[in-house]
Scaffold this active site. Structure first.
Site, mmCIF file in Angstrom:
data_model
loop_
_atom_site.group_PDB
_atom_site.id
_atom_site.type_symbol
_atom_site.label_atom_id
_atom_site.label_comp_id
_atom_site.label_asym_id
_atom_site.label_seq_id
_atom_site.Cartn_x
_atom_site.Cartn_y
_atom_site.Cartn_z
ATOM 1 N N ARG A 175 0.828 -1.202 0.000
ATOM 2 C CA ARG A 175 0.000 0.000 0.000
ATOM 3 C C ARG A 175 0.858 1.246 0.000
ATOM 4 O O ARG A 175 1.945 1.278 0.575
ATOM 5 C CB ARG A 175 -0.886 0.032 1.236
ATOM 6 C CG ARG A 175 -1.993 -1.022 1.193
ATOM 7 C CD ARG A 175 -2.876 -0.912 2.400
ATOM 8 N NE ARG A 175 -2.055 -0.764 3.586
ATOM 9 C CZ ARG A 175 -2.455 -0.135 4.678
ATOM 10 N NH1 ARG A 175 -3.643 0.427 4.729
ATOM 11 N NH2 ARG A 175 -1.659 -0.057 5.728
ATOM 12 N N SER B 206 8.134 -4.885 6.670
ATOM 13 C CA SER B 206 7.929 -5.832 7.774
ATOM 14 C C SER B 206 8.711 -7.128 7.625
ATOM 15 O O SER B 206 8.128 -8.221 7.530
ATOM 16 C CB SER B 206 6.441 -6.116 7.908
ATOM 17 O OG SER B 206 5.752 -4.911 7.916
ATOM 18 N N ASP C 82 6.317 -3.169 10.898
ATOM 19 C CA ASP C 82 4.870 -2.955 11.111
ATOM 20 C C ASP C 82 4.468 -3.044 12.581
ATOM 21 O O ASP C 82 3.537 -2.369 13.031
ATOM 22 C CB ASP C 82 4.026 -3.911 10.252
ATOM 23 C CG ASP C 82 4.380 -5.372 10.445
ATOM 24 O OD1 ASP C 82 5.388 -5.669 11.129
ATOM 25 O OD2 ASP C 82 3.658 -6.232 9.911
HETATM 26 P P1 ADP Z 1 -0.297 -8.522 6.516
HETATM 27 O O1 ADP Z 1 0.020 -9.312 7.708
HETATM 28 O O2 ADP Z 1 0.099 -9.179 5.280
HETATM 29 O O3 ADP Z 1 0.126 -7.102 6.601
HETATM 30 P P2 ADP Z 1 -3.049 -8.776 7.222
HETATM 31 O O4 ADP Z 1 -2.852 -8.343 8.603
HETATM 32 O O5 ADP Z 1 -4.227 -8.248 6.502
HETATM 33 O O6 ADP Z 1 -1.842 -8.422 6.301
HETATM 34 O O7 ADP Z 1 -3.094 -10.348 7.225
HETATM 35 C C1 ADP Z 1 -3.407 -11.040 6.054
HETATM 36 C C2 ADP Z 1 -3.441 -12.500 6.386
HETATM 37 O O8 ADP Z 1 -4.489 -12.768 7.290
HETATM 38 C C3 ADP Z 1 -3.694 -13.374 5.202
HETATM 39 O O9 ADP Z 1 -2.479 -13.773 4.655
HETATM 40 C C4 ADP Z 1 -4.408 -14.562 5.784
HETATM 41 O O10 ADP Z 1 -3.459 -15.523 6.186
HETATM 42 C C5 ADP Z 1 -5.050 -14.033 7.025
HETATM 43 N N1 ADP Z 1 -6.485 -13.859 6.856
HETATM 44 C C6 ADP Z 1 -7.157 -13.314 5.823
HETATM 45 N N2 ADP Z 1 -8.481 -13.323 6.041
HETATM 46 C C7 ADP Z 1 -8.657 -13.895 7.254
HETATM 47 C C8 ADP Z 1 -9.792 -14.200 8.058
HETATM 48 N N3 ADP Z 1 -11.033 -13.920 7.650
HETATM 49 N N4 ADP Z 1 -9.583 -14.785 9.255
HETATM 50 C C9 ADP Z 1 -8.335 -15.072 9.673
HETATM 51 N N5 ADP Z 1 -7.243 -14.821 8.955
HETATM 52 C C10 ADP Z 1 -7.389 -14.238 7.769
HETATM 53 MG MG MG Z 2 0.058 -5.566 7.866
#
Ligand code: ADP
Ligand code: MG
Length: 616
Positions: free
Chosen positions: A238, A301, A355
Site C-alpha cells: 500500500r 515488515s 509494522d
Molecule cells: P499482513 O500481515 O500481510 O500485513 P493482514 O494483517 O491483513 O496483512 O493479514 C493477512 C493475512 O491474514 C492473510 O495472509 C491470511 O493468512 C489471514 N487472513 C485473511 N483473512 C482472514 C480471516 N477472515 N480470518 C483469519 N485470517 C485471515
Molecule cells: Mg500488515
C-alpha cells in the site's frame, strides 16, 4: 426416522434430531436419535375431543387405564379389541348378529388385530394421510425386514466404529492441546531468548533477534504535517498519504492498494523496487501530488538490522517473499536507487519501520500506556519499549528504545520441538524457508490453514474423513486458507454451512466429516492464540520485573487480519496472557491500520527531532 405403527404390538417412533434442539444432552454439534415414546401422547387429555366411548371402554378394561392413550387408538395390541367392543355394542343394540347373544363377543381379546381384514389398507392409508398433512415433505416408507434385531446389531457396530474412530481423531487433536505447564515452559523459553538477543555475545546467533529500531520516543501530540507512507510486508502493498493535525490527535489517510505479483515477490530485488516506485508514481498521480517533496516513512515488515532510523539492512526474507540480491542490503538505499533510476520525482526517506513498531506507535498516539506492538496477520511478530541499559548493542543507558523482537524465529534452535507436531514439520518442509520461523509457522495466518490441510490429509489417510478419499484439491498446497478457519469456526454457522464451505473447496463431506473439520480448525487456531499469548506473557512479565513493579498496567497495540477477523483468536490470546501473567493488567488495543498510520507518525516524530537537532 423409524416408525413402528402396528406391525408390533405397540406404536412408537424415533428420528434424528439436531443436537442443538436437545437441551437434555450437552453439545450442539451434529444429530442424535431421539426415541419419542409417542404412545403416551394424549395421557394429559390432549386427545379427549377425538376419543370415543369405545376408546374409553377399552382403556378402562386395560392393564394400564389412563395411560398410552394414543397407542390404544392406533396399535396392533388394541385395534382388534376396539373392533370387538364396537361390534358388541352394535349387537346389544340389536343391529348385528340378531342381538347380544353372540357370546363370543363377550370374551375379551376374542378379535385379534391380524384377523381384521381392513388392516391390509393400513399402510396405504397411512401414506395418504401423511402426504396430505405435510405436502412439502417427500416422505418415503421403507419396510424394515426384522429391523429391530438387525438394527440393534447395526447400532452396536456403528457405535464401536465411531468409538474407535473417535479415539484416533482425539489422539491427533490432543497433539494440539497444550497444558498449562507446556505454555509456562514456552513463556520461560521465550523470555530466555529475549535475553540472548539483547546480549552482545549472543545477539548475532540468537533466534529471537531483538533488533534495535532507533525509535526512542512516542508521539507527543505536537506532530503535524503531510507524510507519505509505504506498507510492504505481507499480502498487500500500500501507498498512503497521511495528514496529521497536531493537538487533536486526528489523522486523515488516503491509501491505495497495489498487488505485488508472485513473480515480482520472488524475482530480483531491482524488479521489486522498480515495481514499488512505479506504484508510488501511480499514487502521486492519482492524488495530484506529482512533484511534491513529502517526507516518507517506509513500513518494511521483515527483519532488518538498523544503525539509525533511516537505515535497515535486510537480514533475510520471511513469509512469501524471496526476491534476489536483497538480503544483506540496505532497503532504504535500494528504494532511493530505484527512485533515482526512474528519475521522475524525489522523496525524503526519513524512516524505515517494522509494522509492529508502527502499530505500537498508532496506539501510543492515543494511549500513553501502549508500549508493545503485536502483529497477528500473514506473519507473527512483536515489538516493545526496552530500557536502553538492557540493550548492549546500542550505546547509552538513558531512556528506552523500541526493540523489534522478530519472535517469529523463536524455536529455530529446536527449543520448542517438543510441542511441534508432524503436521508443523510438514508445513515447514513445504515452505519457502524450511527450518526457519518455526514459531511464526505455528501462529500466523500464512500457515494455520496449511496446518489444518496437513491434518485433514492424515485423517483421510487413516480413513477417518471424506470416506478415506484424498481428493486432488486436498493435495493442493494453499487451498485451505486461514480465512476458512474463521468461517468454519464461527459460532453462528450451522453444520450445513460448514459442509457448503468444504464443498466449495472440492471436499465432499458428510455431516460427521464437517464436525471433525471444525474441531481440527478449532484445535489449530486455539493453539496459535495460546502460543502467541505465552509469548506476550513473557514480554509483559519482563517489563514488570525490569521496572521493579508489583503490578504492571500496560497496553498492547495489535494489528493483523487473523487477530481482527478470527472469531476466537483474540479472546483466547487475552485469556492466555491473563493466566500466564497474573500480575499484569494487559489491555489489547486494536490498532486501526497501525502499519500505515504508524509509519507516518514515526516519520513525523523523526522529522520533529531532526529539526530540533538542526536548530541546536
Ligand atoms: P499482513 O500481515 O500481510 O500485513 P493482514 O494483517 O491483513 O496483512 O493479514 C493477512 C493475512 O491474514 C492473510 O495472509 C491470511 O493468512 C489471514 N487472513 C485473511 N483473512 C482472514 C480471516 N477472515 N480470518 C483469519 N485470517 C485471515
Ligand atoms: Mg500488515
Amino acid at each position: 426416522s423409524a416408525l413402528i405403527p402396528h406391525a408390533g404390538t405397540g406404536t412408537n417412533a424415533c428420528y434424528m434430531e439436531d443436537m442443538s434442539n436437545i437441551d437434555l444432552v450437552e453439545g450442539d454439534e451434529g444429530r442424535m436419535c431421539v426415541n419419542t415414546e409417542w404412545g403416551a401422547f394424549g395421557d394429559d387429555g390432549a386427545l379427549e375431543d377425538i376419543r370415543t366411548e369405545f376408546d374409553r371402554e377399552l382403556d378402562l378394561g386395560s392393564l394400564n387405564p389412563g395411560k398410552q392413550l394414543f397407542e390404544k387408538m392406533i396399535s396392533g395390541l388394541y385395534l382388534g379389541e376396539l373392533v370387538r367392543i364396537i361390534l358388541l355394542k352394535m349387537a346389544k343394540a340389536g343391529l348385528l348378529f340378531g342381538g347380544e347373544k353372540s357370546s363370543a363377543l363377550h370374551t375379551k381379546g376374542k378379535i385379534e388385530t391380524r384377523h381384521v381384514a381392513a388392516m391390509e389398507k393400513y399402510p396405504k392409508r397411512l401414506h395418504k394421510v401423511v402426504r396430505r398433512l405435510v405436502p412439502n415433505c417427500d416422505v418415503r416408507f421403507l419396510l424394515s425386514e426384522s429391523g429391530s434385531t438387525k438394527g440393534a446389531a447395526m447400532v452396536t457396530a456403528v457405535a464401536s466404529r465411531v468409538q474407535a474412530q473417535r479415539k484416533q481423531i482425539d489422539k491427533v487433536l490432543a497433539l494440539f492441546q497444550l497444558t498449562r505447564e507446556q505454555l509456562e515452559d514456552v513463556r520461560g523459553k521465550m523470555r530466555a531468548e529475549f535475553e540472548y538477543g539483547l546480549k552482545k555475545d549472543t545477539h548475532l546467533t540468537a533466534t529471537v533477534k531483538m533488533l534495535p529500531t532507533y525509535v526512542c520516543g512516542m508521539p507527543d501530540g505536537t506532530e503535524k504535517g503531510k507524510f507519505l507512507a509505504l506498507d510492504l510486508g505481507g499480502t498487500n502493498f500500500r501507498v498512503l498519504l497521511v495528514k496529521i493535525r497536531s493537538g487533536r490527535r486526528s489523522v486523515r489517510m488516503y491509501n491505495k492498494i497495489f498487488a505485488i505479483p508472485l513473480e515480482i515477490m520472488q524475482g530480483t530485488g531491482e524488479e521489486l523496487f522498480d515495481h514499488i516506485v512505479q506504484c508510488i508514481a501511480d499514487f502521486l498521480d492519482y492524488m495530484g501530488l506529482k512533484g511534491a517533496q513529502l517526507p516518507l516513512g517506509f513500513t518494511f515488515s521483515f527483519p532488518c538490522r538498523q544503525t539509525s532510523i533511516d537505515k535497515g539492512t535486510l537480514i533475510e526474507w520471511t513469509k512469501g517473499f524471496k526476491a534476489t540480491d536483497c538480503e544483506g542490503e540496505d532497503m532504504v538505499d535500494m528504494l532511493r536507487e530505484a527512485i533515482k533510476r526512474r528519475n521522475e520525482f524525489d522523496l525524503d526517506i526519513v524512516a524505515v519501520v517494522n509494522d509492529t513498531v508502527g502499530t505500537m506507535m498508532t496506539c501510543g498516539h492515543e494511549d500513553p500506556n501502549c508500549e508493545i506492538g503485536l502483529i497477528a496477520g500473514t506473519g507473527s511478530n512483536m515489538c516493545y519499549m526496552e530500557e536502553m541499559r538492557n540493550i548492549e548493542l546500542v550505546e547509552g543507558d538513558e531512556g528506552k528504545m523500541c526493540i523489534n523482537t522478530e519472535w517469529g524465529g523463536f524455536g529455530d534452535n529446536g527449543c520448542i520441538d517438543d510441542i511441534r507436531t508432524q503436521y508443523d514439520k510438514k508445513v515447514d518442509e513445504g515452505s519457502l524457508n524450511p527450518g526457519k520461523q518455526r514459531y511464526e509457522k505455528m501462529t500466523s495466518g500464512m500457515y494455520l490453514g496449511e496446518i489444518v490441510r496437513q491434518i485433514l490429509i492424515d485423517l483421510t489417510k487413516q480413513g477417518l474423513l471424506f470416506r478415506g478419499q484424498i481428493s486432488e484439491r486436498l493435495r493442493t498446497r494453499g487451498i485451505f486458507e486461514t480465512k476458512f478457519l474463521s468461517q468454519i469456526e464461527s459460532d453462528r454457522l450451522a453444520l450445513l454451512q460448514v459442509r457448503r464451505i468444504l464443498q466449495q473447496l472440492g471436499l465432499d463431506s458428510t455431516c460427521e466429516d464437517s464436525i471433525v473439520v471444525k474441531e481440527v480448525c478449532g484445535a489449530v487456531s486455539r493453539r496459535a492464540a495460546q502460543l502467541c499469548g505465552a509469548g506476550l506473557a513473557a514480554v509483559v512479565e519482563k517489563r514488570r520485573e525490569d521496572q521493579g513493579l508489583e503490578y504492571l498496567k500496560i497496553t498492547v497495540g495489535v494489528d493483523g487480519t487473523l487477530y481482527k477477523l478470527h472469531p476466537h483468536f483474540s479472546r483466547i490470546l487475552q485469556e492466555t496472557v491473563k493466566e500466564l501473567a497474573p500480575r499484569c493488567d494487559v489491555t489489547l488495543m486494536l490498532s486501526e491500520d497501525g502499519s500505515g498510520k504508524g509509519a507516518a507518525l514515526i516519520t513525523a516524530v523523526a522529522k520533529r527531532l531532526q529539526q530540533a537537532q538542526k536548530e541546536n
